[in-house]
Design a protein around this motif. Sequence first.
Motif, PDB file in Angstrom:
ATOM      1  N   LEU A  49      11.786  27.396  70.038  1.00 15.36           N
ATOM      2  CA  LEU A  49      11.937  27.841  68.657  1.00 15.36           C
ATOM      3  C   LEU A  49      13.090  28.827  68.543  1.00 15.36           C
ATOM      4  CD1 LEU A  49       8.180  28.471  67.753  1.00 15.36           C
ATOM      5  CD2 LEU A  49       9.517  26.376  67.444  1.00 15.36           C
ATOM      6  N   TRP A  50      13.754  28.785  67.399  1.00  7.63           N
ATOM      7  CA  TRP A  50      14.841  29.714  67.103  1.00  7.63           C
ATOM      8  C   TRP A  50      14.625  30.226  65.689  1.00  7.63           C
ATOM      9  CZ3 TRP A  50      20.747  28.170  67.089  1.00  7.63           C
ATOM     10  CH2 TRP A  50      21.521  29.339  66.968  1.00  7.63           C
ATOM     11  N   SER A  51      14.333  31.507  65.558  1.00  8.41           N
ATOM     12  CA  SER A  51      14.191  32.115  64.238  1.00  8.41           C
ATOM     13  C   SER A  51      15.584  32.412  63.707  1.00  8.41           C
ATOM     14  CB  SER A  51      13.365  33.400  64.315  1.00  8.41           C
ATOM     15  OG  SER A  51      12.040  33.098  64.726  1.00  8.41           O
ATOM     16  N   LEU A  52      15.975  31.690  62.664  1.00  4.50           N
ATOM     17  CA  LEU A  52      17.376  31.701  62.255  1.00  4.50           C
ATOM     18  C   LEU A  52      17.510  31.605  60.748  1.00  4.50           C
ATOM     19  CD1 LEU A  52      20.387  31.493  63.159  1.00  4.50           C
ATOM     20  CD2 LEU A  52      20.097  29.013  63.090  1.00  4.50           C
ATOM     21  N   ASP A  53      18.328  32.467  60.192  1.00  3.76           N
ATOM     22  CA  ASP A  53      18.779  32.371  58.809  1.00  3.76           C
ATOM     23  C   ASP A  53      20.110  31.635  58.836  1.00  3.76           C
ATOM     24  OD1 ASP A  53      19.905  32.778  56.305  1.00  3.76           O
ATOM     25  OD2 ASP A  53      20.222  34.934  56.612  1.00  3.76           O
ATOM     26  N   VAL A  54      20.096  30.332  58.562  1.00  4.39           N
ATOM     27  CA  VAL A  54      21.305  29.528  58.760  1.00  4.39           C
ATOM     28  C   VAL A  54      22.408  29.897  57.778  1.00  4.39           C
ATOM     29  CG1 VAL A  54      20.057  27.591  59.765  1.00  4.39           C
ATOM     30  CG2 VAL A  54      20.449  27.654  57.297  1.00  4.39           C
ATOM     31  N   ALA A  55      22.065  30.466  56.631  1.00  7.86           N
ATOM     32  CA  ALA A  55      23.090  30.871  55.665  1.00  7.86           C
ATOM     33  C   ALA A  55      23.649  32.252  55.957  1.00  7.86           C
ATOM     34  CB  ALA A  55      22.536  30.825  54.248  1.00  7.86           C
ATOM     35  N   GLY A  56      22.911  33.040  56.735  1.00  5.56           N
ATOM     36  CA  GLY A  56      23.389  34.365  57.101  1.00  5.56           C
ATOM     37  C   GLY A  56      23.396  35.373  55.971  1.00  5.56           C
ATOM     38  N   VAL A  57      22.534  35.180  54.950  1.00  4.51           N
ATOM     39  CA  VAL A  57      22.579  36.081  53.794  1.00  4.51           C
ATOM     40  C   VAL A  57      21.260  36.773  53.497  1.00  4.51           C
ATOM     41  CG1 VAL A  57      24.408  34.753  52.673  1.00  4.51           C
ATOM     42  CG2 VAL A  57      22.011  34.262  52.124  1.00  4.51           C
ATOM     43  N   LEU A  58      20.170  36.391  54.135  1.00  4.92           N
ATOM     44  CA  LEU A  58      18.870  36.871  53.685  1.00  4.92           C
ATOM     45  C   LEU A  58      18.693  38.369  53.913  1.00  4.92           C
ATOM     46  CD1 LEU A  58      16.563  33.904  54.709  1.00  4.92           C
ATOM     47  CD2 LEU A  58      17.782  34.323  52.559  1.00  4.92           C
ATOM     48  N   GLY A  59      19.104  38.867  55.069  1.00  2.00           N
ATOM     49  CA  GLY A  59      19.042  40.308  55.291  1.00  2.00           C
ATOM     50  C   GLY A  59      19.917  41.072  54.304  1.00  2.00           C
ATOM     51  N   PRO A  60      21.210  40.696  54.178  1.00  2.00           N
ATOM     52  CA  PRO A  60      22.061  41.370  53.185  1.00  2.00           C
ATOM     53  C   PRO A  60      21.561  41.210  51.747  1.00  2.00           C
ATOM     54  CG  PRO A  60      23.410  40.214  54.795  1.00  2.00           C
ATOM     55  CD  PRO A  60      21.991  39.825  55.069  1.00  2.00           C
ATOM     56  N   LEU A  61      20.978  40.051  51.418  1.00  2.00           N
ATOM     57  CA  LEU A  61      20.462  39.859  50.058  1.00  2.00           C
ATOM     58  C   LEU A  61      19.295  40.799  49.785  1.00  2.00           C
ATOM     59  CD1 LEU A  61      20.329  38.337  47.362  1.00  2.00           C
ATOM     60  CD2 LEU A  61      18.815  36.679  48.486  1.00  2.00           C
ATOM     61  N   HIS A  62      18.379  40.898  50.729  1.00  2.00           N
ATOM     62  CA  HIS A  62      17.237  41.803  50.548  1.00  2.00           C
ATOM     63  C   HIS A  62      17.724  43.236  50.386  1.00  2.00           C
ATOM     64  CE1 HIS A  62      13.207  43.388  50.904  1.00  2.00           C
ATOM     65  NE2 HIS A  62      13.571  44.129  51.939  1.00  2.00           N
ATOM     66  N   ALA A  63      18.716  43.624  51.185  1.00  2.00           N
ATOM     67  CA  ALA A  63      19.256  44.980  51.069  1.00  2.00           C
ATOM     68  C   ALA A  63      19.936  45.187  49.724  1.00  2.00           C
ATOM     69  CB  ALA A  63      20.239  45.244  52.211  1.00  2.00           C
ATOM     70  N   ALA A  64      20.691  44.176  49.255  1.00  2.00           N
ATOM     71  CA  ALA A  64      21.395  44.295  47.980  1.00  2.00           C
ATOM     72  C   ALA A  64      20.409  44.389  46.821  1.00  2.00           C
ATOM     73  CB  ALA A  64      22.328  43.103  47.791  1.00  2.00           C
ATOM     74  N   LEU A  65      19.351  43.604  46.878  1.00  2.00           N
ATOM     75  CA  LEU A  65      18.365  43.652  45.804  1.00  2.00           C
ATOM     76  C   LEU A  65      17.595  44.963  45.807  1.00  2.00           C
ATOM     77  CD1 LEU A  65      16.962  39.999  45.944  1.00  2.00           C
ATOM     78  CD2 LEU A  65      18.636  40.948  44.351  1.00  2.00           C
ATOM     79  N   ALA A  84      18.862  47.919  46.980  1.00  2.00           N
ATOM     80  CA  ALA A  84      19.756  49.035  46.672  1.00  2.00           C
ATOM     81  C   ALA A  84      20.533  48.846  45.377  1.00  2.00           C
ATOM     82  CB  ALA A  84      20.724  49.252  47.830  1.00  2.00           C
ATOM     83  N   GLY A  85      20.486  47.656  44.796  1.00  2.00           N
ATOM     84  CA  GLY A  85      21.239  47.406  43.576  1.00  2.00           C
ATOM     85  C   GLY A  85      22.696  47.068  43.812  1.00  2.00           C
ATOM     86  N   GLY A  86      23.034  46.571  45.006  1.00  2.00           N
ATOM     87  CA  GLY A  86      24.415  46.225  45.316  1.00  2.00           C
ATOM     88  C   GLY A  86      24.772  44.818  44.862  1.00  2.00           C
ATOM     89  N   PRO A  87      26.018  44.406  45.098  1.00  2.00           N
ATOM     90  CA  PRO A  87      26.452  43.058  44.709  1.00  2.00           C
ATOM     91  C   PRO A  87      25.822  41.993  45.599  1.00  2.00           C
ATOM     92  CG  PRO A  87      28.172  44.167  45.953  1.00  2.00           C
ATOM     93  CD  PRO A  87      27.106  45.192  45.702  1.00  2.00           C
ATOM     94  N   LEU A  88      25.782  40.763  45.102  1.00  2.00           N
ATOM     95  CA  LEU A  88      25.265  39.665  45.900  1.00  2.00           C
ATOM     96  C   LEU A  88      26.139  39.452  47.124  1.00  2.00           C
ATOM     97  CD1 LEU A  88      24.308  37.051  43.143  1.00  2.00           C
ATOM     98  CD2 LEU A  88      22.812  38.644  44.356  1.00  2.00           C
ATOM     99  N   PRO A  89      25.550  39.186  48.288  1.00  2.00           N
ATOM    100  CA  PRO A  89      26.353  39.018  49.497  1.00  2.00           C
ATOM    101  C   PRO A  89      27.117  37.705  49.494  1.00  2.00           C
ATOM    102  CG  PRO A  89      24.058  38.528  49.959  1.00  2.00           C
ATOM    103  CD  PRO A  89      24.101  39.049  48.552  1.00  2.00           C
ATOM    104  N   VAL A  90      28.182  37.667  50.263  1.00  2.00           N
ATOM    105  CA  VAL A  90      28.969  36.451  50.454  1.00  2.00           C
ATOM    106  C   VAL A  90      28.570  35.839  51.797  1.00  2.00           C
ATOM    107  CG1 VAL A  90      31.292  35.509  50.745  1.00  2.00           C
ATOM    108  CG2 VAL A  90      30.882  37.375  49.123  1.00  2.00           C
ATOM    109  N   PRO A  91      28.214  34.553  51.841  1.00  2.00           N
ATOM    110  CA  PRO A  91      27.843  33.946  53.120  1.00  2.00           C
ATOM    111  C   PRO A  91      28.982  34.037  54.122  1.00  2.00           C
ATOM    112  CG  PRO A  91      27.287  32.487  51.294  1.00  2.00           C
ATOM    113  CD  PRO A  91      28.129  33.597  50.727  1.00  2.00           C
TER     114      PRO A  91
END
Length: 265
Positions: free
Chosen positions: A110-126, A128-135
């Motif tokens: 098994l490999w726990s993977l966010d294939v888009a690479g945005v979920l951590g930054p998206l959660h942080a942006a939501l 903190a109120g920051g801009p949407l992340p760029v993949p």
Amino acid sequence: MLRESLEYLLTPCPRHIRALGYLSESVALGARYRRQSRVWTPHVAACRRFILDAADRVPADGRLLVAGAGRLIELPLHELSGRFAETVLADVVHPLPVRLAAWRVPGVRLWSLDVAGVLGPLHAALTAGGPLPVPPPDGLFDGPPFDLVISCNLLSQLPLLPLDAIEARRPVIDEASRHVFAQALVRAHLRWMRRAGRAAALFTDLESVWLDRAGRAVERDSSLWDIPLPPPDRAWEWDIAPAGEQDRDLALRHRVGAWFDVPNA
């Protein structure tokens, strides 16, 4: 409900992935499949035929990466484990039955993977109120390419839960910005697949069609956020939700497309 509640409580899952709804969605998918397994049978069979045919196109005893392995509903795991020396199941959540299957079947990990690479930054942006992340340009992949990468009904799904989270937590973000964000996730996944595999195949929803009880289409929606792709190598219909499952009077049918070589968007 007890089964679903226990699975939700016992499945290992990072906090931000749980907060974005991925664990809830996985549990709900398992429950829906148990209710609709008979109706889904033609779709599941078409997926498994496509996956095995894609596997036959690459040398035996290589390395396989399955992106969006989910609950293994559409995946012929035992056949693939006999075909490849290593089979890696990648997803953000690995349900308990999948963890058990990976332990039991030789050559599977098994490999726990966010294939888009945005979920951590998206959660942080939501938060903190920051801009949407760029993949990231090629997603989160580092290492030698696999002999084959297969994306399992993932391409159309990548933006869904992120968009739900944006709607719930940052409703001031306008519809056009959300659409651009969704398109960026789809394009990033296609680039990631070409980087991750010497060969790359995928199947995905192309269109959602709502049908009345007489079988007439009353609404159609693109599942790929208006990103044009070439005609698929194979296509089939998936009766995902009969009337009464998701809507009292309407049934939901997906049109599915499959490519043996990942297309350019």
